[in-house]
Motif scaffolding. Structure first.
Motif, PDB file in Angstrom:
ATOM      1  N   THR A 198       0.834  -1.201   0.000  1.00  0.00           N
ATOM      2  CA  THR A 198       0.000   0.000   0.000  1.00  0.00           C
ATOM      3  C   THR A 198       0.865   1.247   0.000  1.00  0.00           C
ATOM      4  OG1 THR A 198      -1.802  -1.132   1.104  1.00  0.00           O
ATOM      5  CG2 THR A 198      -1.754   1.249   1.305  1.00  0.00           C
TER       6      THR A 198
ATOM      7  N   GLN B 165      -9.004   0.982  -1.390  1.00  0.00           N
ATOM      8  CA  GLN B 165      -9.220  -0.305  -0.751  1.00  0.00           C
ATOM      9  C   GLN B 165     -10.689  -0.514  -0.365  1.00  0.00           C
ATOM     10  OE1 GLN B 165      -6.091  -0.781   2.047  1.00  0.00           O
ATOM     11  NE2 GLN B 165      -6.061  -2.980   1.866  1.00  0.00           N
TER      12      GLN B 165
ATOM     13  N   ASP C 159      -5.803  -0.756  -5.047  1.00  0.00           N
ATOM     14  CA  ASP C 159      -5.304  -1.322  -3.794  1.00  0.00           C
ATOM     15  C   ASP C 159      -6.290  -2.352  -3.259  1.00  0.00           C
ATOM     16  OD1 ASP C 159      -4.093  -1.939  -1.465  1.00  0.00           O
ATOM     17  OD2 ASP C 159      -4.049   0.097  -0.659  1.00  0.00           O
TER      18      ASP C 159
HETATM   19 MG   LIG Z   1      -2.439  -2.681   2.158  1.00  0.00          MG
END
Ligand SMILES: [Mg+2]
Ligand SMILES: Nc1ncnc2c1ncn2[C@@H]1O[C@H](COP(=O)(O)OP(=O)(O)O)[C@@H](O)[C@H]1O
Lengths: 256, 290, 363
Positions: free
Chosen positions: C43, C82, C162
């Motif tokens: 990330t 995410q 992500d």
């Molecule tokens: Mg991550």
């Protein structure tokens, strides 16, 4: 540049919040008899005057007594009721929850004049007792809101485990539930003490001859500016911070 | 597990508070409502005779409705000022401060004055704004003025500043809570899509923080509408809020039915404000509906 | 020329590093996956490309231009977050239009063009019927599509994703994997995709970059990763292997050798390791479950080992056998349930694998 702007304006606001309080503390050490700027001489003179002010000391005593008894009684009435509010469904529960909050959602002055008008009709004459009754009524709102959220976080299995082991509801309440929310109760109690010590709008209308501390200070301010108020205000400020730190301690432990 | 408690046990837990609230809260409110529909004789005694006289007076006599309007305007002014003052600080703590411990510390600094005695905080402005106070002293030494200004203290201005000061924590607390709840990823998403800080602030942060801002502003509005101390302590001879009228009617003017009626009108207004604000808080809350 | 280059990127938080000396060149139009266990710095790497974190040192160039210091809103790069990060105060359309409305100067778009672009995006992710919904009123998979549409709308040079499928259930995840891959092909865009799921990485990517504890372990195609892991970490992380320590013997010039494990030995070819092995060198051997073949005890094979079935686990269409060879080694073998002979616990079996099918590293 933008960073400086945001940081700067945040700092300014903090200054706005704290400079007035710091001013009082600063002026409490002035030796002069008017609050003039700049201060020319410093002394502890006004703390001495304060320590010898009979009626101020009496007011402190009155406030402490009212705060103590109001808090204790509000807890005795409020804690079991909050538990019941958390635990049971009954007709009028929503209504009761709204009513108990009225003293903090509705303006103090209306509550004050309502009590002022009604209390004598049921034989409660204006006095520190009337003030105490008024305080208990709004402290109940504090107790209920503070503890209801704590009860919600209490593991329901604790109580069931107690029953499972043969405890009666009453035993369970006193030996399992109360000890587990002890810190929250202490936190709520400290809060009640501070709020009762500071209360003005309701007290204002229910007071007779014996003043509470804020009403006494109010009177001093009305009579003219006396630097004695700086000294007593400084002490009140410090006392509040001490109590606040204590109550933060307790509420933090509660969260663990 | 409700069955573990008998009805008697439930009553034992609940009844003391219910009785207390009825005797010392509900009945007083009912009483002044009834009193507001009566009238008083020349000596200030309440005469039991139902009439809407007091209410008619409030809405026809300029003293009452004009003060009511003025109080409303002042309350809005105070609420807006509190929001404007709190916003940069809350935004800064919620979005610009990285370390958690520093966030907690700064937030505690905002909350702390909330607990400091009302009278002490009001009093501080007397020192600052007084004739020989810091502001005048400062202006004199810098040569901006030659005579101390007397009009700073004991004016509408002083009253408003004092109320803004006292109520700022009430506004900042819900506001901060709301801003803190906004996921940081939304702010990043906005920047990712090409929005600068200002666009992000007005298009994302303000709309999402709105429920908290509304709830804070409502606190300030409602508490100012019910305040009678700041005008007495810092206001000028003409600074009169609607609550001061209530206070006078229960004191020197001694017209309890009229005082009760004004009180009920304040109450009704406040309930209205609270309802409207709850409606908008719900309407603009983006997170709870999911 | 690569479209994006990361050169000597390091990222420190205080004194601890999260990404260390990272060099990565990403080609125009490729689907590159950064794969690694949780906490390895994926990330952080993606956020440095997006502009949300600044590298402590090193530089990032996009289309030959150094963008290391630019804020996110000045980079021609968009992110699928995410947890989607859809604006809850805006409906689907407004979310997609948000980025388009931010364009300034010569890039500024008229209302009509914004509208038609939004239409195209909605059609692309087949969400035209949901244009007026708020994100909270959509399912996870639908939110996912909108997040992709919103990021693609700005026509970025690179799309960063992500763990975009992390919140979806298995079935939907598989379906979205296929959709995403075909979308990427259709758009011809460069995707940089982060995941900790190796299966996802193997199915979708043109190339995979495996990270471990802030270091880039290996970069290559799925095939290379799978058949020629460059480091023990990659060998262990990709696929399901057993690992054992052994000694190399009878090393030949073509790289082939014999591997001694306890009392047994088996041959390996030169393809299983990079550097020539010395006689008697201690090595670590990784052997994939899929490479292991089981044969009934009574058949005639040149299998090197005999073993006993320990236990059996059903995994969908395959059976996983745990096989004990003597007391020293326990293997896991994967066999399809269809066709292949089936064994019961306690059965004796013969075990074989090809001399190419393991990875050997010096210790
Ligand atoms: Mg991550
Ligand atoms: N702001 C930060 N401060 C300190 N450490 C961080 C910060 N952000 C991430 N880390 C650490 O960096 C490491 C890598 O994080 P991350 O890039 O999110 O990993 P991944 O996405 O691969 O799971 C983690 O160990 C994490 O704890």
């Amino acid at each position: 540049m933008r960073r400086i702007f945001t940081t700067g304006s945040a700092a300014l606001v903090l200054a706005f919040i704290y400079l007035p309080l710091l001013t009082i503390i600063w002026y409490s050490f002035s030796a002069e008899s008017v609050n003039s700027f700049p201060i020319k001489a410093y002394s502890l003179e006004w703390y001495k005057v304060m320590a010898n002010d009979e009626s101020l000391l009496r007011a402190v005593g009155n406030s402490l007594r009212v705060a103590f008894f109001s808090t204790v009684i509000a807890l005795f009435i409020g804690v079991p009721a909050t538990f019941a509010l958390h635990k049971f469904d009954f007709i009028g529960k929503k209504l009761l929850e709204r009513i108990v909050l009225m003293p903090i959602t509705l303006p103090g002055i209306v509550t004050g004049v309502a009590m002022l008008s009604f209390f004598p009709k049921i034989g409660v004459e204006l006095s520190l007792v009337a003030v105490g009754i008024g305080h208990i009524t709004f402290l109940l709102a504090i107790v209920v809101t503070q503890l209801l959220s704590r009860f919600k976080r209490l593991d329901p299995n604790l109580e069931q485990a107690a029953y499972d082991l043969g405890a009666t509801p009453l035993t369970t309440f006193f030996t399992v539930i109360i000890p587990n929310i002890r810190t929250a109760i202490i936190g709520a109690a400290l809060l009640c003490l501070v709020l009762s010590m500071d209360e003005i709008p309701v007290t204002f209308f229910l007071i007779a001859r014996d003043n509470t501390l804020p009403i006494e200070i109010y009177g001093m301010m009305r009579r003219g500016i006396t630097p004695e108020v700086n000294a007593i205000s400084t002490l009140i400020f410090l006392a509040t911070i001490v109590i606040l730190i204590l109550s933060l301690r307790f509420s933090r432990k509660t969260n663990d | 597990m409700t069955t573990a408690y008998s009805n008697r046990a439930k009553a034992f837990l609940l009844l003391p508070m219910v009785v207390w609230l009825i005797a010392f809260l509900l009945l007083p409110y009912v009483f002044i409502f009834a009193q507001s529909l009566m009238k008083s004789d020349a000596f200030g005694n309440v005469v039991v005779e139902f009439t809407a006289e007091s209410y008619i007076k409030i809405f026809t006599s300029k003293l009452y409705y004009a003060t009511l309007l003025k109080t409303l305007m002042m309350s809005c002014l105070v609420a807006v000022s509190c929001v404007i003052i709190s916003l940069p600080l809350c935004y800064f703590i919620a979005f610009k401060v990285q370390s958690e411990s520093r966030k907690t510390m700064l937030y505690t600094l905002i909350v702390l004055p909330f607990w400091v005695s009302y009278i002490v905080r009001a009093y501080s402005w007397k020192i600052i704004l007084g004739q020989f106070g810091i502001l005048n002293g400062f202006l004199l030494t810098t040569g901006l003025i030659t005579e101390p200004l007397e009009i700073i203290l004991y004016s509408d201005f002083a009253t408003i500043i004092c109320l803004v000061y006292i109520l700022t924590p009430f506004v900042a607390i819900p506001m901060y809570t709301a801003l803190e709840q906004i996921p940081k990823s939304l702010v990043e998403a906005a920047k990712d899509l090409g929005a600068g800080s200002l666009t992000t602030f007005f298009r994302i942060i303000i709309p999402l923080g709105l429920p908290g801002i509304i709830s804070g502003a409502t606190f300030a509005l409602v508490l100012t509408m019910g305040d009678f101390l700041a005008p007495i302590l810092l206001g000028g001879p003409n600074t009169l809020f609607i609550s001061n009228i209530v206070q006078n009617l229960f004191g020197t003017s001694n017209d309890k039915p009229l005082g009760s009626a004004v009180g009920i009108v304040i109450l009704a207004l406040i309930v209205l404000v609270l309802e409207v604000s709850t409606y908008f808080e719900k309407k603009y809350s983006s997170f709870k509906s999911s | 020329m690569p479209i994006l280059t990361l050169s000597n990127i390091e990222k420190y938080y205080g004194t601890s590093y999260v990404v260390k000396n990272l060099n990565l060149a990403i080609e125009q139009g490729e689907f590159l996956t950064i794969l690694g266990p949780s906490g390895c710095g994926k990330t952080t790497t993606l956020r440095m490309i997006g502009g949300f974190e600044l590298p402590t040192s090193g530089s990032i160039t996009l289309k030959g231009e150094d963008i290391s210091g630019l804020p996110p809103y000045k980079r021609h790069v968009n992110t699928v977050f995410q947890n989607y990060a859809l604006f809850p105060n805006m409906n689907v359309e407004e979310n997609i239009a948000f980025g388009l409305k931010q364009k300034k100067g010569s890039e500024k778009m008229s209302q009509n063009r914004i509208q038609s672009r939004v239409e195209d995006m909605l059609a692309m992710v087949q969400m035209s019927d949901f244009r007026k919904r708020k994100p909270q009123e959509l399912s996870g998979g639908q939110q996912q599509r909108i997040a992709i549409a919103r990021a693609v709308a700005n026509d970025p040079d690179i799309l960063l994703l992500d763990e975009p499928l992390g919140a979806l259930d298995l079935k939907l995840r598989k379906q979205m994997q296929i959709e995403l891959k075909s979308l990427q092909k259709r758009l011809g865009k460069t995707f940089v995709y982060v995941t900790h799921d190796q299966e996802e990485a193997l199915t979708m990517s043109d190339r995979i970059a495996v990270m471990n504890a802030g270091n880039l372990e290996q970069i290559g195609t799925s095939n290379e990763m799978y058949y020629h892991p460059a480091t023990p970490f990659v060998a262990e992380f990709i696929g399901e292997s057993i690992k054992f320590e052994a000694r190399a013997k009878k090393t030949q010039n073509d790289g082939s050798a014999l591997i001694d494990v306890g009392t047994m030995s088996f041959p390996i070819s030169g393809k299983t390791h990079k550097n020539p092995l010395r006689e008697g060198q201690k090595v670590v051997v990784f052997l994939r479950s899929e490479a292991i073949m089981l044969h009934p005890a009574n058949t005639n094979t040149d299998a090197a080992f005999k073993g006993v079935i320990g236990d059996i686990i059903f995994v969908g269409s395959t059976r996983k056998y745990r096989v004990h060879i003597g007391n020293e080694i326990t293997l896991t073998a994967l066999e399809t349930t269809l066709g292949a002979p089936q064994y019961a616990v306690g059965d004796e079996v013969q075990i074989s694998w090809s001399a190419d099918d393991c990875s050997v590293f010096e210790l």
